[in-house]
Design an enzyme around this catalytic site. Sequence first.
Site, PDB file in Angstrom:
ATOM      1  N   TYR A  49       0.814  -1.220   0.000  1.00 54.60           N
ATOM      2  CA  TYR A  49       0.000   0.000   0.000  1.00 54.60           C
ATOM      3  C   TYR A  49       0.850   1.274   0.000  1.00 54.60           C
ATOM      4  CZ  TYR A  49      -4.541  -2.330   0.579  1.00 54.60           C
ATOM      5  OH  TYR A  49      -5.696  -3.066   0.378  1.00 54.60           O
ATOM      6  N   PHE A  57      -5.502   7.680   6.317  1.00 57.38           N
ATOM      7  CA  PHE A  57      -5.948   6.357   6.772  1.00 57.38           C
ATOM      8  C   PHE A  57      -4.853   5.291   6.682  1.00 57.38           C
ATOM      9  CE2 PHE A  57      -7.361   6.774   2.294  1.00 57.38           C
ATOM     10  CZ  PHE A  57      -6.737   5.670   1.717  1.00 57.38           C
ATOM     11  N   ARG A  85     -13.222  -5.489 -10.652  1.00 65.76           N
ATOM     12  CA  ARG A  85     -13.576  -4.200 -10.021  1.00 65.76           C
ATOM     13  C   ARG A  85     -15.097  -4.045  -9.983  1.00 65.76           C
ATOM     14  NH1 ARG A  85      -9.629  -1.379  -7.189  1.00 65.76           N
ATOM     15  NH2 ARG A  85     -10.785   0.548  -7.576  1.00 65.76           N
ATOM     16  N   THR A  91     -15.549   1.282  -3.221  1.00 62.83           N
ATOM     17  CA  THR A  91     -14.715   1.187  -2.017  1.00 62.83           C
ATOM     18  C   THR A  91     -15.559   1.289  -0.751  1.00 62.83           C
ATOM     19  OG1 THR A  91     -12.978   2.325  -3.274  1.00 62.83           O
ATOM     20  CG2 THR A  91     -12.676   2.156  -0.874  1.00 62.83           C
ATOM     21  N   ARG A 102     -18.869  -6.117  -2.075  1.00 67.74           N
ATOM     22  CA  ARG A 102     -18.821  -5.131  -0.983  1.00 67.74           C
ATOM     23  C   ARG A 102     -20.213  -4.769  -0.487  1.00 67.74           C
ATOM     24  NH1 ARG A 102     -13.740  -1.689  -3.477  1.00 67.74           N
ATOM     25  NH2 ARG A 102     -12.090  -2.684  -2.234  1.00 67.74           N
ATOM     26  N   HIS A 115      -9.758  -6.684  -2.043  1.00 64.50           N
ATOM     27  CA  HIS A 115      -8.946  -5.799  -2.879  1.00 64.50           C
ATOM     28  C   HIS A 115      -8.926  -6.367  -4.286  1.00 64.50           C
ATOM     29  CE1 HIS A 115      -5.479  -3.735  -4.641  1.00 64.50           C
ATOM     30  NE2 HIS A 115      -5.118  -4.931  -5.071  1.00 64.50           N
TER      31      HIS A 115
HETATM   32  P1  ATP Z   1      -8.384  -1.727  -2.937  1.00 64.72           P
HETATM   33  O1  ATP Z   1      -7.145  -0.956  -3.356  1.00 64.72           O
HETATM   34  O2  ATP Z   1      -8.249  -2.351  -1.570  1.00 64.72           O
HETATM   35  O3  ATP Z   1      -8.854  -2.672  -3.982  1.00 64.72           O
HETATM   36  P2  ATP Z   1      -9.931   0.544  -3.646  1.00 64.72           P
HETATM   37  O4  ATP Z   1      -9.061   0.626  -4.851  1.00 64.72           O
HETATM   38  O5  ATP Z   1     -11.410   0.513  -3.836  1.00 64.72           O
HETATM   39  O6  ATP Z   1      -9.586  -0.708  -2.772  1.00 64.72           O
HETATM   40  P3  ATP Z   1      -8.225   2.565  -2.478  1.00 64.72           P
HETATM   41  O7  ATP Z   1      -8.583   3.994  -2.647  1.00 64.72           O
HETATM   42  O8  ATP Z   1      -7.119   1.981  -3.307  1.00 64.72           O
HETATM   43  O9  ATP Z   1      -9.575   1.706  -2.639  1.00 64.72           O
HETATM   44  O10 ATP Z   1      -7.903   2.321  -0.922  1.00 64.72           O
HETATM   45  C1  ATP Z   1      -7.272   1.150  -0.504  1.00 64.72           C
HETATM   46  C2  ATP Z   1      -7.955   0.649   0.737  1.00 64.72           C
HETATM   47  O11 ATP Z   1      -7.760   1.569   1.794  1.00 64.72           O
HETATM   48  C3  ATP Z   1      -9.485   0.521   0.643  1.00 64.72           C
HETATM   49  O12 ATP Z   1      -9.912  -0.662   0.052  1.00 64.72           O
HETATM   50  C4  ATP Z   1      -9.874   0.575   2.102  1.00 64.72           C
HETATM   51  O13 ATP Z   1      -9.650  -0.667   2.766  1.00 64.72           O
HETATM   52  C5  ATP Z   1      -8.913   1.620   2.635  1.00 64.72           C
HETATM   53  N1  ATP Z   1      -9.481   2.977   2.545  1.00 64.72           N
HETATM   54  C6  ATP Z   1      -9.652   3.732   1.427  1.00 64.72           C
HETATM   55  N2  ATP Z   1     -10.208   4.915   1.707  1.00 64.72           N
HETATM   56  C7  ATP Z   1     -10.371   4.943   3.052  1.00 64.72           C
HETATM   57  C8  ATP Z   1     -10.883   5.908   3.982  1.00 64.72           C
HETATM   58  N3  ATP Z   1     -11.333   7.094   3.573  1.00 64.72           N
HETATM   59  N4  ATP Z   1     -10.927   5.555   5.285  1.00 64.72           N
HETATM   60  C9  ATP Z   1     -10.453   4.375   5.716  1.00 64.72           C
HETATM   61  N5  ATP Z   1      -9.955   3.417   4.893  1.00 64.72           N
HETATM   62  C10 ATP Z   1      -9.913   3.696   3.591  1.00 64.72           C
HETATM   63 MG    MG Z   2      -6.930   0.569  -4.800  1.00 68.20          MG
END
Ligand code: ATP
Ligand code: MG
Length: 139
Positions: A49, A57, A85, A91, A102, A115
């Site tokens: 990450y 976060f 996706r 998300t 989800r 993810h």
């Molecule tokens: P992923 O990357 O896990 O597939 P995503 O692409 O939908 O999910 P990202 O924006 O890449 O979302 O964020 C990665 C992960 O971080 C999210 O899946 C979630 O677990 C966490 N996350 C994202 N936004 C927030 C937030 N605003 N508050 C808390 N946790 C968050």
């Molecule tokens: Mg992501």
Amino acid sequence: MRRTFSIIKPDATKRNITGSINKIIEDNNLVIIAQKRIKLSQEKAEGFYAIHKEKPFFRDLIEYMTSGPVVVQVLEGDNAVEKYRNIMGATNPENAENGTIRKLHALNIQENSVHGSDSNENAKIEINYFFNDDEIFNN
Ligand code: ATP
Ligand code: MG
């Protein structure tokens, strides 16, 4: 590129719903061609990450992702990245479409059960981050 990378996250492994999630994946014609249940180390989670390092976060996310086992997977099928996706949903589960993983299973924006890679380029990087070539069965 017919592959994507998936993680079934700790909120889902803790609730023993990995089978329900895999059923949704398979019902949508994605094939689980590699899969293992692992504990993410702090370093491995932070590396995965790294793109979110500056986000507010980030610390919580690392703590959550290392709080229990995860299931890492390689999924194969037509347009695998985009398809998965869509199957995952937004998300934030409050914004996720009916029938998505989800919408059905996520608890909140952080504990959102799965993810999936967001591009073909990242799918390749993420698959290689977790799997060796000899762990993926090539048909
Ligand atoms: P992923 O990357 O896990 O597939 P995503 O692409 O939908 O999910 P990202 O924006 O890449 O979302 O964020 C990665 C992960 O971080 C999210 O899946 C979630 O677990 C966490 N996350 C994202 N936004 C927030 C937030 N605003 N508050 C808390 N946790 C968050
Ligand atoms: Mg992501």
